[in-house]
Motif scaffolding. Structure first.
Motif, PDB file in Angstrom:
ATOM      1  N   GLY A   1      73.614 -19.540  11.928  1.00 44.80           N
ATOM      2  CA  GLY A   1      73.066 -20.870  11.706  1.00 44.80           C
ATOM      3  C   GLY A   1      73.483 -21.893  12.746  1.00 44.80           C
ATOM      4  O   GLY A   1      72.938 -22.991  12.782  1.00 44.80           O
ATOM      5  N   ARG A   2      74.425 -21.538  13.594  1.00 44.42           N
ATOM      6  CA  ARG A   2      74.907 -22.473  14.625  1.00 44.42           C
ATOM      7  C   ARG A   2      74.462 -22.063  16.024  1.00 44.42           C
ATOM      8  O   ARG A   2      74.967 -22.575  17.019  1.00 44.42           O
ATOM      9  N   ILE A   3      73.492 -21.167  16.112  1.00 46.62           N
ATOM     10  CA  ILE A   3      73.032 -20.678  17.410  1.00 46.62           C
ATOM     11  C   ILE A   3      72.497 -21.835  18.260  1.00 46.62           C
ATOM     12  O   ILE A   3      71.821 -22.732  17.755  1.00 46.62           O
ATOM     13  N   ALA A   4      72.829 -21.818  19.517  1.00 51.43           N
ATOM     14  CA  ALA A   4      72.349 -22.848  20.448  1.00 51.43           C
ATOM     15  C   ALA A   4      70.882 -22.577  20.778  1.00 51.43           C
ATOM     16  O   ALA A   4      70.446 -21.420  20.837  1.00 51.43           O
TER      17      ALA A   4
ATOM     18  N   ALA B   1      69.525 -22.776  23.538  1.00 48.34           N
ATOM     19  CA  ALA B   1      69.479 -22.003  24.782  1.00 48.34           C
ATOM     20  C   ALA B   1      69.538 -20.503  24.507  1.00 48.34           C
ATOM     21  O   ALA B   1      68.986 -19.699  25.267  1.00 48.34           O
ATOM     22  N   ASP B   2      70.201 -20.106  23.416  1.00 52.48           N
ATOM     23  CA  ASP B   2      70.259 -18.698  23.032  1.00 52.48           C
ATOM     24  C   ASP B   2      69.110 -18.322  22.104  1.00 52.48           C
ATOM     25  O   ASP B   2      68.579 -17.219  22.175  1.00 52.48           O
ATOM     26  N   LEU B   3      68.743 -19.247  21.229  1.00 53.84           N
ATOM     27  CA  LEU B   3      67.676 -18.981  20.264  1.00 53.84           C
ATOM     28  C   LEU B   3      66.330 -18.762  20.947  1.00 53.84           C
ATOM     29  O   LEU B   3      65.616 -17.802  20.627  1.00 53.84           O
ATOM     30  N   GLY B   4      65.985 -19.640  21.875  1.00 53.12           N
ATOM     31  CA  GLY B   4      64.683 -19.558  22.529  1.00 53.12           C
ATOM     32  C   GLY B   4      64.363 -18.179  23.085  1.00 53.12           C
ATOM     33  O   GLY B   4      63.355 -17.566  22.702  1.00 53.12           O
ATOM     34  N   PRO B   5      65.194 -17.651  23.987  1.00 51.78           N
ATOM     35  CA  PRO B   5      64.901 -16.340  24.557  1.00 51.78           C
ATOM     36  C   PRO B   5      64.835 -15.203  23.525  1.00 51.78           C
ATOM     37  O   PRO B   5      64.062 -14.257  23.675  1.00 51.78           O
ATOM     38  N   ARG B   6      65.606 -15.322  22.455  1.00 51.25           N
ATOM     39  CA  ARG B   6      65.588 -14.275  21.427  1.00 51.25           C
ATOM     40  C   ARG B   6      64.259 -14.223  20.665  1.00 51.25           C
ATOM     41  O   ARG B   6      63.908 -13.200  20.098  1.00 51.25           O
ATOM     42  N   VAL B   7      63.558 -15.351  20.634  1.00 49.99           N
ATOM     43  CA  VAL B   7      62.285 -15.398  19.902  1.00 49.99           C
ATOM     44  C   VAL B   7      61.088 -15.558  20.828  1.00 49.99           C
ATOM     45  O   VAL B   7      59.970 -15.783  20.380  1.00 49.99           O
TER      46      VAL B   7
END
Length: 146
Positions: free
Chosen positions: A16-19, A21-27
């Motif tokens: 729930g605390r993912i940045a 910058a990390d979330l975007g590329p994962r999705v």
């Protein structure tokens, strides 16, 4: 809600605390597009971001789901139980029980005392079955988002 929204929610359930910058590329999005997606979900009311405590990590040592059979209105029983801090949540059901209540106490004796001294005497309670949880830090709230 589309597949990308669901992917965003799955990632947030894992961390729930993912940045962004990390979330975007994962999705499959940029960080700013991921932020906009989440903001749209929040603004629509489809998603809430909340902190959920782990009762066992906060000192509780006995945790159980109580299946409660009720004669009469289960809302009155739920209201009577809701005033007790041991009750984490309660839900109405359409199955074998009228109500489920999750409870946390400081120890197994406290759980037994809570069931016998608090739950059973509530007017309308016909039956209580306890389903205790074992292990520590095993409590996670995850819903399938598709």
């Amino acid at each position: 809600m589309d597949d990308i929204d669901r992917a965003v929610l799955r990632e947030l359930q894992a961390d729930g605390r993912i940045a962004y910058a990390d979330l975007g590329p994962r999705v499959g999005l940029s960080a700013s597009a991921a932020r906009q997606r989440l903001q749209r979900l929040l603004d629509s009311g489809a998603v809430q971001v909340v902190g959920v405590t782990d009762p066992m990590a906060m000192g509780g040592q006995a945790m159980a789901l109580l299946g409660i059979g009720v004669d009469g209105d289960p809302r009155a029983v739920a209201d009577a139980l809701a005033v007790h801090p041991e009750v984490v949540y309660s839900v109405f059901t359409a199955g074998g029980f009228d109500l489920f209540a999750e409870v946390v106490t400081s120890d197994p004796k406290g759980l037994l005392d809570f069931v016998n001294d608090v739950v059973r005497p509530v007017e309308g309670v016909r039956e209580v079955r306890s389903f205790p949880y074992f292990g520590i830090h095993t409590h996670r709230f995850l819903w399938d988002v598709g």
